[in-house]
Enzyme design. Structure first.
Site, PDB file in Angstrom:
ATOM      1  N   LYS A   8       0.840  -1.212   0.000  1.00  0.00           N
ATOM      2  CA  LYS A   8       0.000   0.000   0.000  1.00  0.00           C
ATOM      3  C   LYS A   8       0.877   1.264   0.000  1.00  0.00           C
ATOM      4  CE  LYS A   8      -2.255  -1.364   3.697  1.00  0.00           C
ATOM      5  NZ  LYS A   8      -1.528  -2.649   3.874  1.00  0.00           N
ATOM      6  N   THR A   9       1.893   1.284   0.847  1.00  0.00           N
ATOM      7  CA  THR A   9       2.792   2.451   0.870  1.00  0.00           C
ATOM      8  C   THR A   9       3.485   2.592  -0.477  1.00  0.00           C
ATOM      9  OG1 THR A   9       3.186   1.958   3.199  1.00  0.00           O
ATOM     10  CG2 THR A   9       4.682   3.526   2.172  1.00  0.00           C
ATOM     11  N   ASP A  60      -1.754   6.484   6.280  1.00  0.00           N
ATOM     12  CA  ASP A  60      -1.759   5.056   6.616  1.00  0.00           C
ATOM     13  C   ASP A  60      -2.673   4.844   7.831  1.00  0.00           C
ATOM     14  OD1 ASP A  60      -1.015   2.470   6.279  1.00  0.00           O
ATOM     15  OD2 ASP A  60       0.994   2.655   7.094  1.00  0.00           O
ATOM     16  N   THR A 112      -5.995  -1.587   6.933  1.00  0.00           N
ATOM     17  CA  THR A 112      -6.038  -3.042   6.960  1.00  0.00           C
ATOM     18  C   THR A 112      -7.475  -3.478   7.276  1.00  0.00           C
ATOM     19  OG1 THR A 112      -5.350  -2.837   9.256  1.00  0.00           O
ATOM     20  CG2 THR A 112      -3.652  -3.431   7.672  1.00  0.00           C
ATOM     21  N   ARG A 156       6.550  -8.288   1.627  1.00  0.00           N
ATOM     22  CA  ARG A 156       7.484  -7.884   2.693  1.00  0.00           C
ATOM     23  C   ARG A 156       8.145  -9.105   3.325  1.00  0.00           C
ATOM     24  NH1 ARG A 156       4.751  -4.236   6.284  1.00  0.00           N
ATOM     25  NH2 ARG A 156       5.788  -2.551   5.180  1.00  0.00           N
TER      26      ARG A 156
END
Ligand SMILES: Nc1ncnc2c1ncn2[C@@H]1O[C@H](COP(=O)(O)OP(=O)(O)OP(=O)(O)O)[C@@H](O)[C@H]1O
Length: 359
Positions: free
Chosen positions: A79-80, A124, A173, A232
């Site tokens: 997302k970032t 975020d 989330t 990640r």
């Protein structure tokens, strides 16, 4: 790029897990170098990419600021990265902050009033913003205007403040926790899915080349299979396997090296770590596969209830190894198979036996 606050929550119980999805300090240091810089480099999420590409192209053709974008999905799915790509594709600067950093409407007003025209504001964990800030955001998103309240009580006055057009990229989330008025103000909403093994293999090959690590196809596949659908985690496992390959071998990664290295770090072939396996083993060996209550299961593995429920269970449920039923936690046939155990007669997973427990 401007960082108002770190976007990661290092205090989560997942923070020190090799297979935890939240970013640890090393991830934060290394991720900047591994982030894809444009939509073409961004791997997977085809539908989101295609739709976002249209949204951004159309805005460029109109010479306008892009619509506000909401990105939802689990930690570590990009997302970032996507928010930075949106800014790059629009040739705009980006400001990064997070919901927990904005506790007062004044915090948000200060950020909004300092935005440049066309800037991307990445928020975020937008679901964790305070209520007053959220209400201020409604007006800012819709009319590019905020009312700054000066003074208190009956003498308080609202001073309207015009804002330059900007693009809000909200990430969450928990899309379900967003109040509908906030959700409705996004022009484009994208749900990010977990990645399949082929996409994770591509992520691993790309990162390996950026890190100058040699890896073959089977080595990448081995890591991808244990990365829990999350880029990640794939990148983190790659770095640990690289360490092992450099210390114990000639630095090159193949299937054997990846498999042995991840065995050393106690990440099994399906991406379960020690905690995940302890929960499954207790469920199977001590409670014959359940049903067993969460508290009892937590005591059996010597962990807090919350740790079992929030850290171990989501992945076990997603993998189809454990089911949460009204009568308690139940192991599925796949759980018995994964741990190489045989279910007692009459239990789910006992091969051809009826499911007496309704799991
Ligand atoms: N589609 C992708 N292609 C290549 N690399 C990716 C992709 N998605 C994520 N990554 C890599 O995974 C890492 C984590 O991504 P990112 O920080 O964007 O996740 P996130 O969803 O914002 O996580 P969080 O919710 O914890 O903030 C980054 O290093 C990024 O390079």
């Amino acid at each position: 790029m401007n960082w108002d606050e770190t976007t990661e929550d290092a205090a989560t119980p997942q923070a020190d897990r090799l297979v935890g999805a939240s970013a640890d300090h090393e991830d934060q240091a290394v991720e900047a170098a591994l982030r894809p810089k444009d939509l073409g480099e961004f791997i997977g999420q085809e539908r989101v990419r295609e739709q976002l590409d249209l949204v951004l192209r159309a805005a460029r053709v109109r010479g306008a600021t892009a619509d506000h974008v909401l990105l939802s999905g689990a930690p570590g799915l990009g997302k970032t990265t996507l928010s930075m790509i949106i800014a790059a594709e629009m040739g705009a600067p980006i400001r990064i902050t997070s919901g927990p950093a904005i506790q007062h409407a004044g915090d948000l007003a200060a950020i909004l009033s300092s935005l440049q025209e066309g800037e991307v504001l990445f928020l975020d964990e937008i679901h964790r913003m305070s209520r007053p800030a959220e209400e201020m955001l409604y007006m800012a998103m819709e009319d590019f205007r905020v009312d700054v309240i000066v003074g208190k009580g009956p003498g308080a006055t609202a001073i309207p403040l015009e804002l330059p057009p900007f693009t809000l990229v909200g990430a969450t989330t928990r899309a379900g926790l967003l109040p509908p008025p906030l959700r409705d103000r996004f022009g484009f909403t994208a749900h990010m899915e977990f990645y399949g093994p082929p996409e994770l293999e591509r992520v691993i090959h790309r990162s390996a080349s950026l890190l100058d690590v040699e890896i073959d196809t089977a080595g990448a596949a081995e890591i991808a299979g244990r990365a829990r659908g999350t880029p990640r985690i794939a990148n983190r496992l790659l770095r640990r396997v690289r360490d092992y390959a450099q210390v114990k071998a000639d630095g090159q990664i193949n299937r054997d090296i990846a498999s042995v290295a991840l065995g050393v770090y106690e990440v099994d072939g399906r991406g379960l770590d020690r905690l995940d396996r302890a929960v499954l083993e207790a469920l199977l060996k001590l409670f014959s596969g359940g049903p067993v209550g969460l508290s009892t299961l937590a005591v059996a593995v010597g962990e807090e209830r919350e740790t079992v429920e929030e850290v171990a269970e989501p992945f076990l449920v997603r993998e189809g190894l454990l089911a949460r039923t009204p009568r308690g936690r139940v192991a599925t046939p796949a759980a018995w198979a994964h741990l190489g155990l045989t279910a007692p007669q009459g239990r789910p997973g006992a091969g051809g036996q009826p499911d007496l427990f309704g799991a």
